[in-house]
Design a protein around this motif. Structure first.
Motif, PDB file in Angstrom:
ATOM      1  N   THR A 167     -57.441 -55.355  43.394  1.00  9.12           N
ATOM      2  CA  THR A 167     -57.516 -56.008  44.708  1.00  9.12           C
ATOM      3  C   THR A 167     -58.406 -55.211  45.653  1.00  9.12           C
ATOM      4  OG1 THR A 167     -55.289 -56.846  44.366  1.00  9.12           O
ATOM      5  CG2 THR A 167     -56.132 -56.906  46.622  1.00  9.12           C
TER       6      THR A 167
ATOM      7  N   ASP B 136     -47.227 -58.065  44.553  1.00 14.65           N
ATOM      8  CA  ASP B 136     -47.838 -59.375  44.901  1.00 14.65           C
ATOM      9  C   ASP B 136     -48.168 -59.422  46.393  1.00 14.65           C
ATOM     10  OD1 ASP B 136     -47.770 -60.544  42.445  1.00 14.65           O
ATOM     11  OD2 ASP B 136     -45.901 -61.663  42.780  1.00 14.65           O
TER      12      ASP B 136
ATOM     13  N   CYS C  88     -51.014 -57.165  47.316  1.00 10.84           N
ATOM     14  CA  CYS C  88     -52.329 -57.649  46.859  1.00 10.84           C
ATOM     15  C   CYS C  88     -52.728 -58.965  47.528  1.00 10.84           C
ATOM     16  CB  CYS C  88     -52.326 -57.822  45.346  1.00 10.84           C
ATOM     17  SG  CYS C  88     -52.168 -56.240  44.475  1.00 10.84           S
ATOM     18  N   ARG C  89     -51.759 -59.840  47.781  1.00 14.78           N
ATOM     19  CA  ARG C  89     -52.112 -61.143  48.359  1.00 14.78           C
ATOM     20  C   ARG C  89     -52.241 -61.083  49.861  1.00 14.78           C
ATOM     21  NH1 ARG C  89     -48.376 -64.660  44.719  1.00 14.78           N
ATOM     22  NH2 ARG C  89     -49.528 -64.447  42.774  1.00 14.78           N
TER      23      ARG C  89
ATOM     24  N   PRO D 231     -55.708 -57.644  51.790  1.00 20.04           N
ATOM     25  CA  PRO D 231     -56.683 -58.541  52.430  1.00 20.04           C
ATOM     26  C   PRO D 231     -56.653 -58.448  53.959  1.00 20.04           C
ATOM     27  CG  PRO D 231     -55.574 -59.673  50.629  1.00 20.04           C
ATOM     28  CD  PRO D 231     -54.871 -58.353  50.791  1.00 20.04           C
TER      29      PRO D 231
ATOM     30  N   ALA E 187     -61.984 -55.808  44.792  1.00 16.84           N
ATOM     31  CA  ALA E 187     -62.410 -57.152  45.210  1.00 16.84           C
ATOM     32  C   ALA E 187     -62.748 -57.163  46.699  1.00 16.84           C
ATOM     33  CB  ALA E 187     -61.315 -58.177  44.895  1.00 16.84           C
ATOM     34  N   HIS E 188     -62.132 -56.273  47.449  1.00  9.49           N
ATOM     35  CA  HIS E 188     -62.428 -56.174  48.889  1.00  9.49           C
ATOM     36  C   HIS E 188     -63.398 -55.035  49.186  1.00  9.49           C
ATOM     37  CE1 HIS E 188     -58.875 -58.780  49.030  1.00  9.49           C
ATOM     38  NE2 HIS E 188     -59.438 -59.241  50.130  1.00  9.49           N
TER      39      HIS E 188
ATOM     40  N   ARG F  47     -53.246 -53.359  39.405  1.00  8.80           N
ATOM     41  CA  ARG F  47     -53.390 -54.581  40.226  1.00  8.80           C
ATOM     42  C   ARG F  47     -53.837 -54.218  41.640  1.00  8.80           C
ATOM     43  NH1 ARG F  47     -48.336 -58.005  40.535  1.00  8.80           N
ATOM     44  NH2 ARG F  47     -49.806 -59.278  41.687  1.00  8.80           N
ATOM     45  N   VAL F  48     -53.274 -53.148  42.174  1.00  9.03           N
ATOM     46  CA  VAL F  48     -53.671 -52.700  43.520  1.00  9.03           C
ATOM     47  C   VAL F  48     -55.155 -52.324  43.517  1.00  9.03           C
ATOM     48  CG1 VAL F  48     -53.319 -50.899  45.276  1.00  9.03           C
ATOM     49  CG2 VAL F  48     -51.340 -51.942  44.124  1.00  9.03           C
TER      50      VAL F  48
END
Ligand code: DI6
Ligand code: FE
Length: 410
Positions: A233, A194, A197-198, A202, A236-237, A229-230
């Motif tokens: 993320t 978490d 990724c959060r 970012p 997404a970036h 999940r990694v």
């Protein structure tokens, strides 16, 4: 027609162009290379150099071989301290996994790297990058992963970029925040992911500190679900992904990486047939790391025959790290790739040039071809197989980087 004009003309050389034209090593004997700015503008036989060509500078290569500048596409070379103590423990019977579970291994290097300031980290790491450069390496990938918190990961990535400038090597950086579970997250791996990724990815993306994201998908690392999940993320970036996959066990890592469109999947000792086929479909490069295989005294080789059969490009890299591959010699890795994994010397050299570049998503380097970056290494060898044949020793006689003679002679 205006005469051809070169900023630099390399003459009296044999060329291993690695351009995949069916000729072994893409060899051109008695060749020449013309350079304009930072690019290769002409490659061929010396007798075919246009007679009216003018060159601002001509470099006589004295009959040496020229190859593309080498590319080391997988390193963890920015770290503090070393783990010779764990080497001794392993010799007495402890395994890499035992030591990791006891809080040693990667986490030992995390403690040392966190304690070092950026200057100390740079001073300790610089000789490692310089050693690679001395062997004709002109592009190096460097991973984080010895921080495991945002600030320390950013420190590692910044030092990696700084060292590229100081040593004169192109550095690609990769965020490997999902490398190990830090003790403050013990038994809470999902919570750590978490955080990765959060917050971490970012922040690293905002800072523009990394070119790609990597993870350690393994029983002693992170699960396939956590790895996914990694990757989501990272995508997404708009960051490319790659994966430490199937190093110590078959977790389906290669197929997972391929499904995410990874540039490369690395290690791959335990990769299964479906994983190989998925990599072929996704054009994911197989990065072979014989140094780690050797140091951990592994017995299962990556599925080389299947990679060949499916046309999966194979790269070879140092994995330079203090735990499982304490080496700074890419040439030694070429030798080990041949001796341990039975690559041919030509496959090994392709693995440290054209395929290594592709493993980093770079198509502007890795061959001696028109339009490619003029990153070139000169070698005191009689034939290209010598680069893989020797166990140690450094026949690199010169380096041209971005069209400039960075080093020539001793
Ligand atoms: N696999 C490796 O071989 C390196 N990282 C990884 O995920 C080892 C890193 C270390 O032991 O410090
Ligand atoms: Fe690694």
């Amino acid at each position: 027609m205006t005469p051809a004009g070169f900023d630099l003309l390399l003459v009296d050389a044999h060329l291993a162009t690695m351009r995949g034209d069916g000729v072994p090593y893409g060899t051109v004997r008695d060749g020449a290379v013309g350079i304009v700015g930072d690019r290769i503008a002409w490659v061929g036989r010396a007798v075919d150099v246009p007679r009216d060509a003018v060159a601002r500078r001509t470099q006589d290569c004295g009959g040496r071989w020229l190859t593309p500048g080498l590319v080391d596409c997988h390193t963890h070379l920015v770290y503090a301290g070393n783990r010779a103590n764990e080497f001794q423990r392993r010799l007495l019977g402890a395994t890499y996994a035992d030591i990791a579970r006891e809080g040693g291994g990667i986490n030992a290097t995390v403690r040392a790297t966190s304690a070092a300031d950026a200057d100390e980290l740079a001073a300790e790491s610089r000789p490692r990058l310089a050693a690679l450069a001395a062997e004709g390496v002109t592009t190096v990938e460097i991973k984080s992963g010895y921080g495991l918190d945002t600030a320390t990961e950013l420190k590692q990535l910044a030092v990696a970029r700084l060292l590229g400038e100081l040593v004169g090597v192109d550095v690609c950086t990769t965020a490997l925040a999902a490398h190990a579970l830090p003790p403050e997250f013990a038994s809470r791996a999902d919570d750590y992911i978490d955080y990765v990724c959060r917050e971490m990815i970012p922040a690293i993306a905002r800072a523009g500190a990394a070119d790609a994201v990597d993870a350690f998908c393994e029983t002693i690392g992170f699960t396939p679900a956590q790895t996914q999940r990694v990757f989501a993320t990272a995508s997404a970036h708009r960051l490319a992904v790659k994966l430490h996959a199937d190093q110590l066990s078959d977790t389906g890592g290669a197929a997972l990486a391929a499904a995410a469109g990874a540039l490369s999947a690395d290690h791959l000792e335990y990769t299964n047939a479906a994983g190989v086929a998925a990599m072929a479909r996704a054009a994911t490069v197989a990065v072979l790391l014989p140094g780690a295989f050797y140091a951990l005294r592994e017995t299962q080789s990556p599925p080389i025959a299947a990679f060949r059969e499916h046309g999966v490009p194979m790269a070879v890299a140092t994995d330079c790290n203090p735990g499982t591959s304490p080496t700074t010699s890419l040439l030694l890795m070429l030798n080990m790739a041949c001796t341990l994994f039975r690559l041919t010397p030509e496959e090994a050299l392709a693995g440290a040039t054209v395929h290594a570049a592709r493993a980093l998503g770079l198509t502007d380097r890795g061959t001696l071809g028109i339009g490619q970056r003029a990153d070139i290494a000169a070698w005191d060898i009689a034939e290209p197989a010598e680069l893989s044949y020797r166990i140690g020793g450094n026949p690199c006689a010169g380096v041209i980087r971005g069209g400039r003679v960075a080093r020539w002679g001793a």
